[in-house]
Scaffold this active site. Structure first.
Site, PDB file in Angstrom:
ATOM      1  CB  CYS A 140      -0.914  -0.019   1.226  1.00 15.13           C
ATOM      2  SG  CYS A 140      -1.868   1.484   1.470  1.00 15.13           S
ATOM      3  CB  CYS A 188       0.572   1.315   4.295  1.00 14.40           C
ATOM      4  SG  CYS A 188      -1.184   0.909   4.341  1.00 14.40           S
TER       5      CYS A 188
END
Length: 277
Positions: free
Chosen positions: A61, A64
């Site tokens: 991600c 993230c």
């Protein structure tokens, strides 16, 4: 004098080495404190005790990865704020992804004494610190009871997520490792699905027959209908016909037929009414 100076210099060197070792140990321990605790499917219940801030992330991600340093810096404040900071890799722990119903990444939860709140706010370190320091989390509505990660139903959802990931891993193994074509994999899964359904149906039938047997209800006895003879009305018809024949015969012979009395007329009327009913 030379020996005394030598002793003093050696003592100073020893103190310097001890100070350096202490600083190194302190820096290493502080570095360990900055790393958030890793929460997995096997140890996630530890977040039910005390106060926690837990991040759900995935290595692939981009958001993230951008949030990683901020979260690590926030974890360094955990000791001062008297909280624990954790991180969950949803790719390695699909059960927790289903249990918490993670729909976007990264997702942050505040947990205090088993009460779960999903944090939606700023993603800076100061924003995260103010949530704990100023107790802004009290203004966040806790998750509904049916979405409580510690409930039975959400545990079942987590098991479904784990089963889905296991099936996906099995599919990848068939395609990548054994080189089975995709259409053949679909055929295999279809056959397995049918077999699984039949087995589950058989188990349900056996369970119902053993624990909820059908009760025997005897059939009701056949009711015999007896034809109870009613009043014989044939004489009414016959009497009427005979009266008509007599009237005709009498008129043919020129004789006057006797008139019926009112009682006889009333009796004939009642017989006709009873016959019709």
């Amino acid at each position: 004098m030379g020996i005394k100076n030598l002793k003093k210099s050696s003592a100073c060197c020893t103190c310097f080495v001890l100070v350096m070792l202490t600083c190194c140990a302190t820096s290493q321990s502080s570095q360990k404190e900055k790393n958030p605790s890793v929460v997995t499917d096997s140890n996630w219940t530890m977040v039910l005790d005390g106060e926690w801030m837990v991040e759900f992330m995935a290595p692939w991600c981009p958001a993230c990865r951008a949030f990683k340093e901020t979260w690590k810096e926030f974890a360094g404040w955990g000791h001062d704020l008297d909280i624990s900071v954790g991180v969950v890799d949803v790719t390695e722990n699909p059960g927790l992804s289903g249990r918490f119903l993670i729909a976007s990444l990264p997702t942050v939860f505040h947990i205090k004494d088993g009460v779960f709140r999903q944090y939606i706010g700023g993603r800076k370190t100061t924003d995260l610190i103010s949530v704990i320091d100023e107790k802004k989390w009290e203004k966040i509505e806790p998750v509904a009871w049916y979405r409580d990660p510690n409930s039975v139903q959400m545990g079942a959802v987590g098991l479904c997520f784990k089963a889905a990931m296991a099936i996906r891993g099995f599919y990848s193994m068939l395609v990548d490792t054994y080189g089975i074509p995709e259409w053949a994999c679909y055929l295999i899964f279809a056959v397995l699905t049918i077999i699984t359904g039949l087995l589950l149906g058989l188990l349900i039938v056996i369970f119902c027959d053993n624990f909820f047997p059908a009760k025997y209800i005897p059939l009701p006895a056949e009711s015999k209908s007896y034809n109870i003879p009613g009043p014989d009305d044939t004489d009414l018809i016959d009497d009427t016909e005979e009266a008509e024949e007599d009237s005709k015969n009498g008129s043919g012979k020129g004789e006057s037929s006797p008139k019926a009395t009112p009682e006889e007329v009333e009796g004939v009327r009642k017989r006709l009414v009873n016959k019709d009913s």
